[in-house]
Design a protein around this motif. Sequence first.
Motif, mmCIF file in Angstrom:
data_model
loop_
_atom_site.group_PDB
_atom_site.id
_atom_site.type_symbol
_atom_site.label_atom_id
_atom_site.label_comp_id
_atom_site.label_asym_id
_atom_site.label_seq_id
_atom_site.Cartn_x
_atom_site.Cartn_y
_atom_site.Cartn_z
ATOM 1 N N GLU A 142 0.825 -1.210 0.000
ATOM 2 C CA GLU A 142 0.000 0.000 0.000
ATOM 3 C C GLU A 142 0.859 1.260 0.000
ATOM 4 O O GLU A 142 0.526 2.256 -0.660
ATOM 5 C CB GLU A 142 -0.929 -0.014 1.210
ATOM 6 N N ARG A 143 1.966 1.242 0.742
ATOM 7 C CA ARG A 143 2.862 2.409 0.736
ATOM 8 C C ARG A 143 3.451 2.631 -0.653
ATOM 9 O O ARG A 143 3.574 3.774 -1.113
ATOM 10 C CB ARG A 143 3.985 2.210 1.768
ATOM 11 N N ALA A 144 3.800 1.548 -1.330
ATOM 12 C CA ALA A 144 4.329 1.681 -2.688
ATOM 13 C C ALA A 144 3.255 2.205 -3.641
ATOM 14 O O ALA A 144 3.535 3.040 -4.508
ATOM 15 C CB ALA A 144 4.869 0.342 -3.176
ATOM 16 N N ALA A 145 2.033 1.741 -3.476
ATOM 17 C CA ALA A 145 0.946 2.158 -4.362
ATOM 18 C C ALA A 145 0.614 3.637 -4.204
ATOM 19 O O ALA A 145 0.045 4.245 -5.124
ATOM 20 C CB ALA A 145 -0.288 1.309 -4.104
ATOM 21 N N ALA A 146 0.961 4.225 -3.057
ATOM 22 C CA ALA A 146 0.656 5.633 -2.810
ATOM 23 C C ALA A 146 1.685 6.585 -3.424
ATOM 24 O O ALA A 146 1.479 7.799 -3.425
ATOM 25 C CB ALA A 146 0.552 5.887 -1.310
#
Length: 283
Positions: free
Chosen positions: A258-262
């Motif tokens: 999720e951090r990468a997707a943000a």
Amino acid sequence: MSSTTFTALACPLDGEPLRQGDGAWRCAAGHGFDIARQGYVNLLPVQHKRSRDPGDSKAMVAARRRFLEAGHYRPIAEAVARAVLAQVPAGASLSCLDAGCGEGYYLRELAQAAGDERTLALLGVDISKWAVLAAAKQQQAATWVVGTNAHLPVQDHSLDVVLCLFGFPVYPEFARVLKPGGVLLRVDAGPDHLRELREIIYPSLKPPRADDDTPPPGFAPLARETLRDTIELDGAEPIADLLAMTPHLHRAKAEGRERAAALASLTVTLDVRLTQWVYQPVG
């Protein structure tokens, strides 16, 4: 590129040479393997599969194709091509296998770099049918095969070069298919490879493993090179594609993904080791 068809395939059932004709590859015992309309052949018998659909999924292959075709790993492809073509004088020919070829990017870049002064017989093998299908659609000058590095469907001592690029080496098989004096070229991630991405998706990074320069049995050291570069990824799609084409996609927990997707942009370090060994059989 001046090309010639790679024809030294072996039957995955009995190891006998395969001959091409009438839309199939066949051995003397009568085992036949149809050539798909896209041009590839499946030489992965069911007993060599660990699952119904082994290797990279269709989505992973599509992500890798988008990322690589955008040129992000071109410095690596150029270094591989230089190393391979250094083995081939102008006017000579060379047979080369990419063991774990994915969707064929590195063989396509090699073919483009070769020009018209060298003749290449190119073979790409991957356990993923989706990867081989994508490769065959884009490059007709190579022979594309669904197969496994553990049981390469290749005749003994028929190759000048074997590439293993971010893959899973099976050294006894590589030694079997290489000619005496042939070259094995490995590309592996260095300690800082994709560090910035890994720092985002993992709570902490494991200490890097110590380098082991010991050549496999039957091989002698030839050359070693470190390639470092940085790439700029703008937008969510190339970041997502990079993550999807690496093992980190499944190793990271949901919160890391999720951090990468943000992310809207990311600067990433390329740090790879190119290691060349020459095959020197004993006796």
